[in-house]
Design a protein around this motif. Structure first.
Motif, PDB file in Angstrom:
ATOM      1  N   ALA A 369      67.315 -54.726  30.611  1.00 44.57           N
ATOM      2  CA  ALA A 369      68.646 -55.096  31.086  1.00 44.57           C
ATOM      3  C   ALA A 369      69.696 -55.080  29.985  1.00 44.57           C
ATOM      4  O   ALA A 369      70.875 -54.838  30.243  1.00 44.57           O
ATOM      5  CB  ALA A 369      68.596 -56.482  31.738  1.00 44.57           C
ATOM      6  N   SER A 370      69.283 -55.308  28.745  1.00 42.95           N
ATOM      7  CA  SER A 370      70.241 -55.399  27.637  1.00 42.95           C
ATOM      8  C   SER A 370      70.661 -54.042  27.100  1.00 42.95           C
ATOM      9  O   SER A 370      71.464 -53.964  26.171  1.00 42.95           O
ATOM     10  CB  SER A 370      69.642 -56.233  26.493  1.00 42.95           C
ATOM     11  OG  SER A 370      68.491 -55.588  25.964  1.00 42.95           O
ATOM     12  N   GLY A 371      70.120 -52.962  27.667  1.00 48.12           N
ATOM     13  CA  GLY A 371      70.495 -51.625  27.237  1.00 48.12           C
ATOM     14  C   GLY A 371      69.473 -50.943  26.364  1.00 48.12           C
ATOM     15  O   GLY A 371      69.588 -49.743  26.095  1.00 48.12           O
ATOM     16  N   ILE A 372      68.464 -51.661  25.908  1.00 51.02           N
ATOM     17  CA  ILE A 372      67.416 -51.097  25.070  1.00 51.02           C
ATOM     18  C   ILE A 372      66.215 -50.773  25.960  1.00 51.02           C
ATOM     19  O   ILE A 372      66.219 -51.037  27.163  1.00 51.02           O
ATOM     20  CB  ILE A 372      67.053 -52.061  23.915  1.00 51.02           C
ATOM     21  CG1 ILE A 372      66.247 -51.356  22.831  1.00 51.02           C
ATOM     22  CG2 ILE A 372      66.324 -53.297  24.454  1.00 51.02           C
ATOM     23  CD1 ILE A 372      66.965 -50.214  22.169  1.00 51.02           C
ATOM     24  N   PHE A 373      65.169 -50.192  25.399  1.00 51.68           N
ATOM     25  CA  PHE A 373      63.933 -49.940  26.127  1.00 51.68           C
ATOM     26  C   PHE A 373      62.820 -50.785  25.514  1.00 51.68           C
ATOM     27  O   PHE A 373      62.889 -51.193  24.350  1.00 51.68           O
ATOM     28  CB  PHE A 373      63.564 -48.452  26.107  1.00 51.68           C
ATOM     29  CG  PHE A 373      63.417 -47.869  24.725  1.00 51.68           C
ATOM     30  CD1 PHE A 373      62.190 -47.829  24.080  1.00 51.68           C
ATOM     31  CD2 PHE A 373      64.528 -47.346  24.059  1.00 51.68           C
ATOM     32  CE1 PHE A 373      62.057 -47.288  22.808  1.00 51.68           C
ATOM     33  CE2 PHE A 373      64.407 -46.802  22.780  1.00 51.68           C
ATOM     34  CZ  PHE A 373      63.169 -46.781  22.150  1.00 51.68           C
ATOM     35  N   SER A 374      61.800 -51.056  26.293  1.00 50.45           N
ATOM     36  CA  SER A 374      60.710 -51.894  25.800  1.00 50.45           C
ATOM     37  C   SER A 374      59.825 -51.107  24.849  1.00 50.45           C
ATOM     38  O   SER A 374      59.609 -49.910  25.010  1.00 50.45           O
ATOM     39  CB  SER A 374      59.867 -52.427  26.963  1.00 50.45           C
ATOM     40  OG  SER A 374      59.129 -51.368  27.549  1.00 50.45           O
ATOM     41  N   CYS A 375      59.314 -51.790  23.850  1.00 46.51           N
ATOM     42  CA  CYS A 375      58.306 -51.203  22.955  1.00 46.51           C
ATOM     43  C   CYS A 375      57.705 -52.329  22.134  1.00 46.51           C
ATOM     44  O   CYS A 375      58.252 -52.737  21.131  1.00 46.51           O
ATOM     45  CB  CYS A 375      58.906 -50.124  22.043  1.00 46.51           C
ATOM     46  SG  CYS A 375      60.278 -50.679  21.028  1.00 46.51           S
ATOM     47  N   SER A 376      56.603 -52.860  22.605  1.00 46.26           N
ATOM     48  CA  SER A 376      55.883 -53.831  21.790  1.00 46.26           C
ATOM     49  C   SER A 376      54.963 -53.023  20.875  1.00 46.26           C
ATOM     50  O   SER A 376      53.763 -52.964  21.041  1.00 46.26           O
ATOM     51  CB  SER A 376      55.121 -54.833  22.645  1.00 46.26           C
ATOM     52  OG  SER A 376      54.383 -54.191  23.653  1.00 46.26           O
ATOM     53  N   GLU A 377      55.621 -52.359  19.945  1.00 41.46           N
ATOM     54  CA  GLU A 377      55.174 -51.304  19.042  1.00 41.46           C
ATOM     55  C   GLU A 377      55.233 -49.955  19.747  1.00 41.46           C
ATOM     56  O   GLU A 377      55.859 -49.027  19.271  1.00 41.46           O
ATOM     57  CB  GLU A 377      53.792 -51.549  18.449  1.00 41.46           C
ATOM     58  CG  GLU A 377      53.568 -50.855  17.113  1.00 41.46           C
ATOM     59  CD  GLU A 377      54.458 -51.403  15.990  1.00 41.46           C
ATOM     60  OE1 GLU A 377      54.711 -50.662  15.030  1.00 41.46           O
ATOM     61  OE2 GLU A 377      54.902 -52.555  16.069  1.00 41.46           O
ATOM     62  N   HIS A 378      54.589 -49.846  20.920  1.00 43.32           N
ATOM     63  CA  HIS A 378      54.645 -48.610  21.697  1.00 43.32           C
ATOM     64  C   HIS A 378      55.367 -48.888  23.014  1.00 43.32           C
ATOM     65  O   HIS A 378      55.367 -50.009  23.509  1.00 43.32           O
ATOM     66  CB  HIS A 378      53.240 -48.062  21.943  1.00 43.32           C
ATOM     67  CG  HIS A 378      52.536 -47.676  20.678  1.00 43.32           C
ATOM     68  ND1 HIS A 378      52.568 -46.400  20.158  1.00 43.32           N
ATOM     69  CD2 HIS A 378      51.815 -48.417  19.794  1.00 43.32           C
ATOM     70  CE1 HIS A 378      51.887 -46.364  19.020  1.00 43.32           C
ATOM     71  NE2 HIS A 378      51.425 -47.576  18.774  1.00 43.32           N
ATOM     72  N   ILE A 379      56.011 -47.837  23.569  1.00 47.01           N
ATOM     73  CA  ILE A 379      56.816 -48.042  24.764  1.00 47.01           C
ATOM     74  C   ILE A 379      55.973 -48.707  25.853  1.00 47.01           C
ATOM     75  O   ILE A 379      54.809 -48.377  26.042  1.00 47.01           O
ATOM     76  CB  ILE A 379      57.459 -46.731  25.239  1.00 47.01           C
ATOM     77  CG1 ILE A 379      56.451 -45.580  25.302  1.00 47.01           C
ATOM     78  CG2 ILE A 379      58.610 -46.360  24.337  1.00 47.01           C
ATOM     79  CD1 ILE A 379      57.068 -44.259  25.733  1.00 47.01           C
TER      80      ILE A 379
END
Length: 728
Positions: A369-379
């Motif tokens: 939602a904040s404009g970034i993409f998830s990646c807890s190290e890897h997407i």
């Protein structure tokens, strides 16, 4: 995907000797010491007259409509080729080292920027934005060189500390942000530190041109970006450009013999940026060489377009065998700009299409939602409890800044501004003495989480501290704010200026050899009014970016009546010489976005809002001055559904604005908030120390209706940004 491989079947000794001489002969045409074998046109080679040169061969190629590249050779004491020979070629073949050849490509050039970045120092922060940079300069970034061994005792400064893993990337990372921060803030302590480090690096270049110790090319990519920014801010230091040029000669020798691999292979576009900057600013008659070197780097690099368009791109959280350097979040953030960077050289519109495709696809499957993409190290998919590495936030910001400058699509200007005002400050404590390794959209705690929800990273990843989980972000986060400032305004192709993103700032630059001064006075993004006072010695076109979310925006020039402007366009003002005042009004409407399980995120203007939570801070360990690791626990409930008329959000949400204080990105001092109603959802539980997925909307609850408060995402340490919508 490595066209360029070591060796060419010849003795390597003469190649090495020639390459040592290359810096002294690059003013000639073409690329002396390199061949482009094969792809010859019929009836090659052309036997030329004795005394003719590579320039004559190049001219033959320019005159032949079928020719795309050329190669030249002549007899000498060390090369016997049977005369003076010229080969014309189509298509352009790969380049290989050959001491007895000179070769080149027809009509090489770079496409101009759609919006030309200004130099460091031509845009200075003002108002609350200079306060923000002062907070950072007086925070962790400003004192890492005093106490953190990876900076203070690094081999880059003559110490004996190497980064974990031996990359030695942390000083280059730090300088990439600390250099512009020091010169934009004027902080004396940080300026002295930055100048000391840069002076040491410039004065300790190895005799063969290498910078620093040992091997891996990758850390030199952010180092060159640091030196470029240093040169722009401090052009009186005459050492910088020769040092960069000498290093590029040495780097080309290195990759001729040891093609790119590992991190350098996936981050090639960041080095190509520096090569292109040299082409634009200090070509030294070496244009063909620089462009060919950039092509060689790109060809040895990872094919990001193939990754995003193939089944290798994961459409859900990447775990197990899915994980590779291609799915590593920071690599992805940097790789987003690779097609746009290469578009300047290829001029192929497909590269623009590739850029848009990859950004849209990444958001479709992993966007937050904040404009970034998830990646807890890897997407890591769409789950709002998955994390995003702070390094990914700042690298993606920079990628969007670069992409916008090259292709001019206003979406990227809106996106890097959105990251700056949401994801970036949410990664940091308000005083910027601590950061998280992973920020979460729905973050209910900041503590040692074992078990954790993350696909790859460790249990300390969401602790605010010095170097939670891993220290790369400690060194890399400083680039976010200062690079945002340096991209607020840009030059235009019609010799004008454009306000690309917004914040209080002062521009001092030249157009047509005349001085132009612009003062942007505003409390944006916390307020919707922006006043530009322009004092110029020349007339010029001035463009205002009208964001997509603005409702009934207007532009007032001088004492004239305001005129309407269209969202998602540039509004042109023909500025005369003298003094001009422009007032831009950007009324901020709500943008409601459906997200996981039909939950909603709420955006007003460029700011995303999230549930304010009470916080209890516990110091875990102390390092130096205000540097500590902190555990943060919630003191209020977090599992709420929101009462919201999605089609008429203003009927459910009450906006409250206030004066901007000295620390606007703070849950306590945030100048704006939204009042709303909600009900507690007892069925919304915790999984692996994180909020479970939001219950599907619309959701029922028998709990009483309560007042809830939403504050800007960037002003939170704990937060809930994706909220279910109540049915009742």
């Amino acid at each position: 995907y490595q066209r360029r491989v070591r060796g060419s079947g010849m003795n390597t000794t003469p190649v090495f000797i020639l390459l040592l001489l290359v810096p002294f002969i690059f003013s000639q045409v073409g690329d002396p010491g390199y061949d482009r074998p094969y792809s010859d046109l019929p009836n090659m080679p052309i036997h030329m007259k004795e005394g003719q040169t590579a320039a004559d061969c190049q001219a033959l190629c320019e005159q032949n409509s079928d020719c795309k590249a050329w190669a030249f050779a002549t007899d000498s004491s060390s090369c016997s080729v049977g005369g003076t020979l010229c080969w014309l070629k189509n298509p352009v073949p790969a380049i290989v080292p050959n001491a007895c050849r000179n070769s080149g490509v027809k009509g090489q050039s770079l496409a101009p920027y759609n919006y030309r970045p200004l130099k460091v120092g031509e845009i200075m922060p003002n108002g609350w934005l200079i306060d923000q940079l002062n907070i950072q300069a007086n925070g962790l970034c400003g004192y890492l060189a005093d106490f953190w061994p990876d900076i203070a005792n690094s081999t880059w400064i003559g110490g004996n500390t190497n980064d974990p893993g031996g990359l030695n990337e942390r000083v280059p990372y730090w300088l990439n942000g600390a250099v512009p921060l020091a010169y934009l803030s004027g902080n004396k302590h940080l300026l002295s530190q930055v100048n000391r480090y840069v002076d040491y690096i410039l004065s300790h270049q190895q005799s063969d041109g290498w910078l620093g110790q040992c091997c891996d090319p990758w850390p030199r990519f952010p180092l060159l970006l640091s030196l470029i920014q240093y040169h722009e801010a401090n052009p009186s230091d005459q050492r910088t450009i020769p040092v960069i040029r000498k290093f590029l000669y040495r780097l080309r020798q290195e990759i001729d013999n040891h093609p790119l691999q590992s991190w350098a292979q996936y981050r090639w576009q960041d080095l190509v940026l520096s090569i292109q900057w040299m082409y634009d600013n200090y070509p030294n008659g070496e244009q063909a060489y620089l462009l060919d070197f950039a092509e060689q780097f790109k060809d040895q690099g990872f094919d990001w377009t193939a990754f995003f368009t193939s089944s290798a791109f994961p459409q859900q959280a990447c775990t197990g065998s899915c994980r590779s350097l291609a799915t590593h979040g920071v690599n992805v953030g940097q790789g987003l700009k690779s097609a746009a960077v290469w578009y300047r050289q290829s001029k192929d519109p497909v590269e623009i299409a590739n850029t848009n495709y990859r950004v849209n696809k990444l958001d479709q499957y992993h966007g937050q939602a904040s404009g970034i993409f998830s990646c807890s190290e890897h997407i890591a998919g769409k789950n709002p409890s998955q994390g995003t590495e702070t390094c990914t936030v700042v690298e993606t910001m920079f990628s969007y800044e670069v992409i916008f400058s090259i292709i001019g699509d206003l979406r990227y200007a809106s996106w890097f501004e959105k990251l700056a005002y949401n994801s970036l400050p949410a990664s940091l404590t308000p005083d910027m003495w601590a950061h998280v390794y992973l920020q979460q959209g729905n973050q209910i705690n900041s503590k040692h989480c074992d078990p954790s929800i993350y696909t790859s990273d460790g249990p300390d990843s969401n602790i605010y501290g010095l170097e939670p989980n891993y220290g790369c972000c400690t060194a890399n986060f400083p680039q976010g704010w200062p690079k945002f400032v340096t991209h607020l305004f840009m030059g235009t192709q019609d010799n004008g200026l454009a306000a690309v993103a917004y914040g209080p700032a002062i521009v001092n630059t030249q157009l047509n050899g005349k001085t132009v001064n612009i003062v942007a006075d505003t409390e944006y993004p916390f307020d919707s009014t922006l006043t530009f006072t322009i004092n110029s010695q020349t007339s010029f076109p001035f463009y205002l970016h009208i964001p997509y979310w603005s409702e009934n925006p207007t532009v007032q020039i001088g004492s004239n009546q305001p005129v309407p402007a269209k969202p998602n366009q540039m509004f042109k003002v023909d500025v005369p010489s003298g003094t001009t005042k422009i007032v831009l009004l950007l009324p901020m409407g709500y943008v409601i976005t459906r997200r996981t399980n039909n939950a909603v995120s709420i955006q007003r203007g460029p700011l995303v809002y999230s549930l304010r939570m009470g916080e209890k801070w516990t110091q875990l360990r102390h390092y130096y001055l205000n540097s500590s690791d902190w555990q943060i626990d919630p003191t209020t409930r977090w599992a709420y559904g929101i009462q919201l008329d999605v089609n008429n959000p203003s009927s459910s949400l009450q906006f409250v604005g206030g004066k901007v204080g000295p620390m606007p990105f703070s849950p306590i001092y945030s100048p704006t908030l939204i009042k709303a109603k909600g009900r507690f959802l007892p069925q919304w539980t915790v999984t692996n120390n994180a909020a479970d997925l939001p219950p599907p909307s619309p959701v029922n609850s028998q709990e009483p209706l309560e007042d809830i408060t939403l504050v800007p995402f960037g002003a939170t340490d704990l937060r809930m940004v994706e909220l279910p919508v109540l049915a009742n």
